[in-house]
Design a protein around this motif. Structure first.
Motif, short mmCIF file in Angstrom:
data_model
loop_
_atom_site.label_atom_id
_atom_site.label_comp_id
_atom_site.label_asym_id
_atom_site.label_seq_id
_atom_site.Cartn_x
_atom_site.Cartn_y
_atom_site.Cartn_z
N ASN A 1 -0.39 -8.05 6.23
CA ASN A 1 0.14 -9.14 7.06
C ASN A 1 1.66 -9.26 7.06
N ALA A 2 2.35 -8.18 6.73
CA ALA A 2 3.81 -8.20 6.85
C ALA A 2 4.19 -8.14 8.32
N GLN A 3 5.17 -8.92 8.70
CA GLN A 3 5.70 -8.79 10.06
C GLN A 3 6.99 -7.98 10.07
N VAL A 4 7.68 -8.07 8.95
CA VAL A 4 8.95 -7.38 8.84
C VAL A 4 8.95 -6.58 7.54
N TYR B 1 4.99 -4.80 13.75
CA TYR B 1 4.02 -4.86 14.85
C TYR B 1 4.43 -4.02 16.05
N SER B 2 5.74 -3.97 16.35
CA SER B 2 6.16 -3.14 17.48
C SER B 2 6.54 -1.74 17.02
N ASN B 3 6.48 -1.51 15.71
CA ASN B 3 6.87 -0.21 15.13
C ASN B 3 8.32 0.15 15.47
N GLU B 4 9.13 -0.86 15.65
CA GLU B 4 10.53 -0.59 16.01
C GLU B 4 11.47 -0.94 14.88
N ILE C 1 28.88 2.89 -5.06
CA ILE C 1 27.48 2.98 -4.64
C ILE C 1 27.40 2.66 -3.15
N GLU C 2 26.35 3.17 -2.54
CA GLU C 2 26.08 2.87 -1.15
C GLU C 2 24.67 2.29 -1.08
N VAL C 3 24.55 1.15 -0.45
CA VAL C 3 23.23 0.54 -0.27
C VAL C 3 22.86 0.68 1.20
N ALA C 4 21.91 1.56 1.49
CA ALA C 4 21.49 1.82 2.87
C ALA C 4 20.17 1.11 3.13
N THR C 5 20.09 0.43 4.25
CA THR C 5 18.93 -0.42 4.53
C THR C 5 18.45 -0.25 5.96
N ARG C 6 17.14 -0.32 6.12
CA ARG C 6 16.57 -0.39 7.47
C ARG C 6 15.62 -1.58 7.53
N VAL C 7 15.65 -2.26 8.66
CA VAL C 7 14.74 -3.40 8.88
C VAL C 7 13.80 -3.01 10.02
N TRP C 8 12.49 -3.07 9.72
CA TRP C 8 11.48 -2.64 10.69
C TRP C 8 10.62 -3.80 11.15
N ASP C 9 10.32 -3.81 12.45
CA ASP C 9 9.31 -4.71 13.01
C ASP C 9 7.97 -4.00 12.87
N VAL D 1 0.84 -1.20 0.00
CA VAL D 1 0.00 0.00 0.00
C VAL D 1 0.88 1.26 0.00
N GLU D 2 1.78 1.33 0.97
CA GLU D 2 2.62 2.53 1.07
C GLU D 2 3.73 2.48 0.02
N LYS D 3 3.95 3.62 -0.60
CA LYS D 3 5.08 3.74 -1.52
C LYS D 3 6.22 4.44 -0.76
N ILE D 4 7.34 3.72 -0.62
CA ILE D 4 8.47 4.26 0.15
C ILE D 4 9.15 5.35 -0.68
N SER D 5 9.29 6.54 -0.07
CA SER D 5 9.96 7.62 -0.80
C SER D 5 11.25 8.05 -0.12
N SER D 6 11.45 7.58 1.12
CA SER D 6 12.72 7.87 1.80
C SER D 6 12.97 6.78 2.83
N VAL D 7 14.22 6.35 2.93
CA VAL D 7 14.53 5.33 3.95
C VAL D 7 14.65 5.96 5.33
N ASP D 8 14.69 7.28 5.38
CA ASP D 8 14.91 7.94 6.65
C ASP D 8 13.62 8.46 7.29
N VAL D 9 12.51 8.10 6.69
CA VAL D 9 11.20 8.46 7.27
C VAL D 9 10.56 7.18 7.79
N ARG D 10 9.96 7.28 8.98
CA ARG D 10 9.31 6.09 9.53
C ARG D 10 8.19 5.63 8.60
N PRO D 11 8.14 4.35 8.32
CA PRO D 11 7.05 3.87 7.44
C PRO D 11 5.69 3.99 8.13
#
Lengths: 170, 439
Positions: free
Chosen positions: B101-104, B128-131, B118-126, B82-92
């Motif tokens: 039903n995504a958990q991660v 359900y806990s919004n962490e 190149i730099e590949v920057a990544t964030r992994v979000w939970d 549903v959400e279109k990610i436009s920045s990795v530095d903004v909370r989803p």
């Protein structure tokens, strides 16, 4: 120490040996099954005495083994006896005995088993009075089947010790 | 501020990830026999221009394939997002991800660095806990983007399981061509996912068999099988392509395997038809005999702590697996099932030994504890042979001939016996060996 060059050199010799092995494949077709190829006494005139062809057609250059076995059957011993006679008759001929296995085992174990089969044949020839310096051995494990099929018949053929003439002296 | 928290360069991954798992709310217990794959969303990594966005899509594809192939994750179809990610530095917007039903959630961006990499920057979000479970960034030359993607997948794996991943690794194996009677067998190396296959040996003069990685160097040991003289163990330098025979022996040397510290090679040597286990110290080329038995002793493998050695022997009749002390003393048989046991391979975790078992015309890959308890068979076919462990000791790769006459192919299976997958290789392949984690 870089042995690349010596491996290349070995390869040149190997290709010749392989060519010889190919021609011998034809001599022992699937129809022969697991019987040691022995046509003793019948000498065909076209064959050069003391040659690989002579060994294959009139003596029998292969002996066969049971599954996971390296003991020599009576038939194998008879073939090796003829090989010993052949080697005594042609004193300038040296042979390489290769030990081979069917595909129903792992690579590493079959390399070890093939070494035992080659040694069993070599030891028998020596016990029959052939000078041990005239026989070298090599194991091919399950890597050089003479019959590519995956059948009991093929496996029986592929469990063998094969004698190949490597040089003919004066 | 958040951007500064992202840790750069490959070397940082261990330090960063070490603190992460304890605080993770979602977690996969990979020791369980049945694991429900964790639903994970991986939207395409974004890029500031179309070229970087294209690269981002490629990176995402590799990450998704890695996670999916592990069997621990089910990657949710991107069309459901549903959400279109436009920045990795903004909370989803977490509700947008919970609703599918995504958990991660794994988000990332591919950037150009001032020095042309190149730099590949990544964030992994939970979800359900919004962490945030973790953040990581890798810089690499652009043509090395696949490794960066594998590093990200390894990071996700570690964030969720607490264990090191195995995606940034390689496989060396035997590439087979030609008819069975006159088979060409050459060493080939490829990435763990089948990408970048490269031939290592020309294979015209000899058949290359049973390659194994050094645990510490870019080096392989393998056996070269010749036509006119006994086969011999070789060392092969992956970076230079140079190789050398390991010692000069009249008898055949075979079944080589590095010790876990990389300083020695265990192998079998044949003398007068009988095979025993030896160990060669690489620095001095000093050879030590470890077994002296009229039975066949082969396929040696050392425990990670260096204290014990497993091997195959037919000293008791049919082939079984034995374990002895590293100096060759006190050999004890550990397998007692019906059939034959061959090719023991000690897990890098030390807790299990993988093996090939032959029973009533079928071949099995199984595992057993070093004390002989807890045997479990994981696979079965016409021919399954030659297990090799992923560096984290969770996955076993092996080769299979599915039916009589079928060519060999590479397969992998979880330690639990789940997630059986065929590997991708160019043509027939056998004798896989898994690399340690790449430096």
């Amino acid at each position: 120490m870089n042995v690349k060059s010596s491996m290349k050199l070995a390869g040149a010799v190997a290709i010749m040996a392989l060519a010889a092995a190919c021609s011998s494949t034809k001599a022992t077709g699937p129809d022969v099954a697991a019987t040691d190829n022995a046509n003793s006494g019948v000498t065909t005139s076209a064959v050069t005495p003391g040659s690989q062809e002579d060994l294959e057609q009139n003596v029998g250059n292969r002996v066969f083994f049971g599954y996971d076995q390296y003991s020599l059957s009576a038939q194998a011993q008879a073939t090796l006896q003829r090989q010993a006679d052949f080697l005594k008759q042609y004193a300038g001929v040296n042979i390489q005995v290769s030990g081979n296995c069917d595909e129903r085992g792992t690579r590493e174990y079959n390399l070890a088993l093939g070494a035992r089969r080659a040694e069993a044949a070599r030891a028998y020839l020596v016990s029959m009075g052939v000078d041990s310096s005239r026989i070298t051995t090599v194991s091919y494990g399950k890597e050089r089947p003479i019959d590519p099929r995956s059948t009991e018949d093929a496996w029986s053929l592929n469990r063998n010790a094969t004698s190949t003439i490597v040089n003919v002296g004066a | 501020m958040i951007r500064q928290a992202l840790i750069a360069v490959f070397a940082a991954i261990v330090g960063l990830a070490a603190g992460t798992p304890a605080s993770a709310r979602v977690r996969i217990d990979i020791t369980q026999a049945t694991v429900e794959p964790m639903p994970v969303a991986v939207p395409d990594f974004i890029g500031a221009d179309s070229q970087l966005a294209d690269l981002g899509r490629d990176v995402t594809g590799v990450i998704m394939a890695d996670l999916d192939r592990s069997g621990l994750f089910s990657v949710i179809d991107q069309r459901a997002y549903v959400e279109k990610i436009s920045s990795v530095d903004v909370r989803p917007r977490f509700p947008d991800w919970r609703i599918i039903n995504a958990q991660v959630l794994v988000v990332g961006e591919v950037r150009q660095t001032p020095d042309g990499r190149i730099e590949v920057a990544t964030r992994v979000w939970d979800v359900y806990s919004n962490e945030q479970l973790g953040a990581v960034s890798f810089k690499t030359p652009a043509d090395n983007w696949r490794r960066a993607a594998h590093k990200v997948a390894d990071f996700v794996y570690k964030s969720l399981t607490g264990e090191d991943g195995y995606f940034d690794t390689r496989i060396v194996f035997v590439h087979e061509t030609g008819p069975k009677e006159k088979r060409n067998k050459r060493l080939m190396i490829m990435d763990q996912d089948g990408a970048n296959p490269v031939l290592l040996t020309d294979g015209l003069n000899y058949q290359a068999l049973t390659p194994r990685f050094s645990p510490t160097q870019q080096q392989i040991t393998y056996m070269a099988l010749f036509d006119n003289r006994p086969g011999q163990v070789y060392l092969f330098n992956i970076e230079t392509g140079e190789q050398e025979q390991l010692g000069t022996f009249r008898g055949m040397t075979f079944a080589p395997r590095f010790t876990p510290d990389g300083t020695r090679v265990l192998m079998s040597m044949e003398r007068a038809g009988n095979s025993d286990v030896f160990m060669m110290e690489l620095a001095t080329r000093r050879l030590t005999r470890l077994t002296d038995n009229p039975g066949i002793d082969t396929s040696p493998t050392m425990s990670p702590d260096g204290r014990r050695i497993g091997f195959t022997s037919d000293r008791g009749g049919a082939e079984q697996i034995y374990v002895m002390n590293a100096d060759g003393s006190n050999p004890k048989r550990i397998t007692f099932g019906e059939g034959r046991y061959q090719t023991p391979v000690w897990s890098p975790r030390g807790d299990l030994i993988a093996f090939t078992r032959l029973y009533q015309g079928r071949f099995y890959i199984g595992v057993i504890r070093p004390d002989g308890t807890g045997e479990r068979l994981l696979t079965e076919s016409y021919l399954d042979e030659g297990p090799t462990w992923s560096p984290n000791g969770r996955v076993i790769m092996f080769f299979r001939e599915n039916s009589p006459g079928a060519g060999p192919t590479l397969w992998s299976v979880d330690l639990t016996g789940r997630n059986l997958r065929r590997g991708r290789t160019p043509g027939d392949a056998s004798d896989p060996a898994w690399s340690p984690p790449l430096p």
